[in-house]
Design a protein around this motif. Structure first.
Motif, PDB file in Angstrom:
ATOM      1  N   SER A   1       0.817  -1.211   0.000  1.00 60.66           N
ATOM      2  CA  SER A   1       0.000   0.000   0.000  1.00 60.66           C
ATOM      3  C   SER A   1       0.852   1.262   0.000  1.00 60.66           C
ATOM      4  CB  SER A   1      -0.894   0.022   1.248  1.00 60.66           C
ATOM      5  OG  SER A   1      -0.091   0.123   2.415  1.00 60.66           O
ATOM      6  N   GLY A   2       2.180   1.067   0.076  1.00 63.69           N
ATOM      7  CA  GLY A   2       3.069   2.215   0.207  1.00 63.69           C
ATOM      8  C   GLY A   2       3.240   2.641   1.654  1.00 63.69           C
TER       9      GLY A   2
ATOM     10  N   LYS B   1       8.636  10.874   4.640  1.00 65.04           N
ATOM     11  CA  LYS B   1       8.609  11.863   5.722  1.00 65.04           C
ATOM     12  C   LYS B   1       7.199  12.372   6.015  1.00 65.04           C
ATOM     13  CE  LYS B   1      13.386  13.435   5.335  1.00 65.04           C
ATOM     14  NZ  LYS B   1      14.300  14.596   5.088  1.00 65.04           N
ATOM     15  N   ASP B   2       6.361  12.426   4.995  1.00 67.49           N
ATOM     16  CA  ASP B   2       4.992  12.907   5.206  1.00 67.49           C
ATOM     17  C   ASP B   2       4.011  11.750   5.426  1.00 67.49           C
ATOM     18  OD1 ASP B   2       5.100  11.862   2.667  1.00 67.49           O
ATOM     19  OD2 ASP B   2       3.909  13.450   1.733  1.00 67.49           O
TER      20      ASP B   2
ATOM     21  N   ALA C   1      -1.197   5.621  -3.083  1.00 65.74           N
ATOM     22  CA  ALA C   1      -0.807   4.301  -2.565  1.00 65.74           C
ATOM     23  C   ALA C   1      -0.090   3.498  -3.634  1.00 65.74           C
ATOM     24  CB  ALA C   1      -2.041   3.550  -2.077  1.00 65.74           C
ATOM     25  N   VAL C   2      -0.606   3.537  -4.861  1.00 64.39           N
ATOM     26  CA  VAL C   2       0.017   2.801  -5.974  1.00 64.39           C
ATOM     27  C   VAL C   2       1.405   3.360  -6.268  1.00 64.39           C
ATOM     28  CG1 VAL C   2      -0.160   2.254  -8.432  1.00 64.39           C
ATOM     29  CG2 VAL C   2      -2.206   2.160  -6.987  1.00 64.39           C
ATOM     30  N   GLU C   3       1.520   4.686  -6.322  1.00 66.09           N
ATOM     31  CA  GLU C   3       2.793   5.327  -6.632  1.00 66.09           C
ATOM     32  C   GLU C   3       3.854   5.025  -5.563  1.00 66.09           C
ATOM     33  OE1 GLU C   3       1.623   9.385  -6.948  1.00 66.09           O
ATOM     34  OE2 GLU C   3       0.643   9.115  -8.900  1.00 66.09           O
ATOM     35  N   ARG C   4       3.436   5.087  -4.308  1.00 68.07           N
ATOM     36  CA  ARG C   4       4.396   4.849  -3.226  1.00 68.07           C
ATOM     37  C   ARG C   4       4.780   3.368  -3.135  1.00 68.07           C
ATOM     38  NH1 ARG C   4       3.380   9.071   1.790  1.00 68.07           N
ATOM     39  NH2 ARG C   4       3.911  10.906   0.528  1.00 68.07           N
ATOM     40  N   ALA C   5       3.838   2.495  -3.403  1.00 68.19           N
ATOM     41  CA  ALA C   5       4.162   1.065  -3.414  1.00 68.19           C
ATOM     42  C   ALA C   5       5.198   0.764  -4.494  1.00 68.19           C
ATOM     43  CB  ALA C   5       2.891   0.251  -3.651  1.00 68.19           C
TER      44      ALA C   5
END
Length: 361
Positions: A11-12, A187-188, A43-47
């Motif tokens: 999920s990131g 960080k965020d 979520a997709v981008e961070r995963a």
């Protein structure tokens, strides 16, 4: 001997990222992320970024239609029936360990791992024919403050045998430390919101936009005196105090919701306590528990229940399953419980083990 192929539901977030980190050295791991709608883009981008850092493959499965049909639409429907549903329970059963698990298997996975704080234990038992078979027990997390077993009580043996929970023996503090040390933390980063598809957790706005039954009505007290007006039954839940009438000598809470008359009835906190409830749609992590409760092998004194996620486990004095329909149950508590809410899940435990549960009527 080949290593198992394990898909990690990504999920990131910190929990699933650390789950992938822990598994990548033990097996052939790859990330898999379900795309549920525009709210899920980050979520997709961070995963994807986490998988790049871990140097493991990443796949995205589009489950927008399935999520809308199986989770969002029933959520709206239940609120229009003036229930207080828990969509995470059904999302785990139908989406994550249903469609996503099958998608992972189609990509060659032997197992699906997630970042849930819960544990699985495989035990061998003999059946009536003296045949030995494996049973998968769903257990509370080692760290009780993080335990998420409540949301997983509807999982079947067929699902449990294909799942891995890598962080079930860890605390959230330990997991976050690993994430920071291994560059798996943004960080965020924020804690995941209560219900993922409701923007800013603004239930009122979401229901106003999606629920056609939000009609204003009368607020009364237990004696029938009119106290004011409400903005629509879906905006209220049993035990609620916030957003009600003010200016009384003692606090008032939502004690009852009258669907037929479109009424909200308020009362003092003492009327919120009840000693029994009825449940429907009962499900068991092992069907054997059903017969063991019926024949007395599992006794009421061995059982505790939770009537909401953050609820302290409560002891019961009696449980009766429906004779004609075993998916129905009646449960009596040793001590009265506060704000038993229709639509929420009641989850049944024996010690650390999740036996099953149902939906409060």
């Amino acid at each position: 001997m080949r290593k198992n192929n394990v898909a990690v539901a990504m999920s990131g977030g910190v929990d699933s990222s650390v789950a992938a980190f822990l598994l990548q050295k033990k097996c052939q791991a790859f990330g898999i992320t379900m795309y549920l709608g525009p709210f899920h883009k980050q979520a997709v981008e961070r995963a994807k970024i986490i998988c790049q850092r871990l140097k493991i493959p990443h796949h995205v499965i589009d489950l927008q239609k399935e999520f809308q049909k199986e989770i969002v639409n029933p959520f709206i429907k239940e609120y229009c029936r003036f229930q207080t549903p828990n969509p995470c329970v059904w999302c785990n059963k139908k989406i994550k360990f249903g469609y996503l698990l099958r998608g992972a298997q189609n990509l060659g996975a032997d197992y699906l791992a997630t970042g849930h704080y819960t544990r699985l234990q495989r035990v061998k038992i003999k059946n009536q024919k003296s045949e030995i078979r494996n049973i998968y027990q769903l257990l509370k997390a080692k760290c009780k403050n993080s335990d998420q077993s409540y949301f997983l009580y509807r999982l079947s043996q067929m699902q449990l045998k294909k799942i891995i929970f890598p962080i079930g023996n860890m605390s959230k503090t330990e997991v976050k430390k690993i994430a920071i040390q291994n560059n798996l933390y943004f960080k965020d980063q924020k804690e995941s919101r209560e219900i993922c598809f409701i923007p800013d957790n603004d239930y009122r706005k979401f229901l106003e936009n999606n629920c056609s039954c939000c009609k204003e009505g009368i607020i009364k007290d237990l004696k029938g005196n009119v106290l004011g007006r409400h903005k629509g039954l879906p905006f209220y839940t049993i035990g609620q105090r916030k957003g009600l009438i003010s200016g009384f000598k003692f606090p008032l809470y939502v004690a009852r919701i009258d669907k037929k008359k479109n009424l909200i009835i308020l009362g003092p906190e003492r009327v919120l306590y009840k000693k029994q409830l009825a449940a429907k749609d009962m499900a068991w992590t092992n069907n054997q528990f059903l017969s063991e409760i019926e024949n007395g092998s599992i006794k009421a004194k061995d059982i505790t229940v939770k009537i909401r996620y953050r609820h302290k486990p409560a002891k019961i004095s009696k449980i009766i399953l429906g004779k004609v329909n075993s998916r129905q149950a009646k449960i009596w508590f040793k001590k009265a419980q506060r704000a038993i809410t229709p639509g929420q899940s009641i989850v049944i435990y024996k010690g650390e083990q999740v036996l099953g549960g149902g939906i409060i009527k």
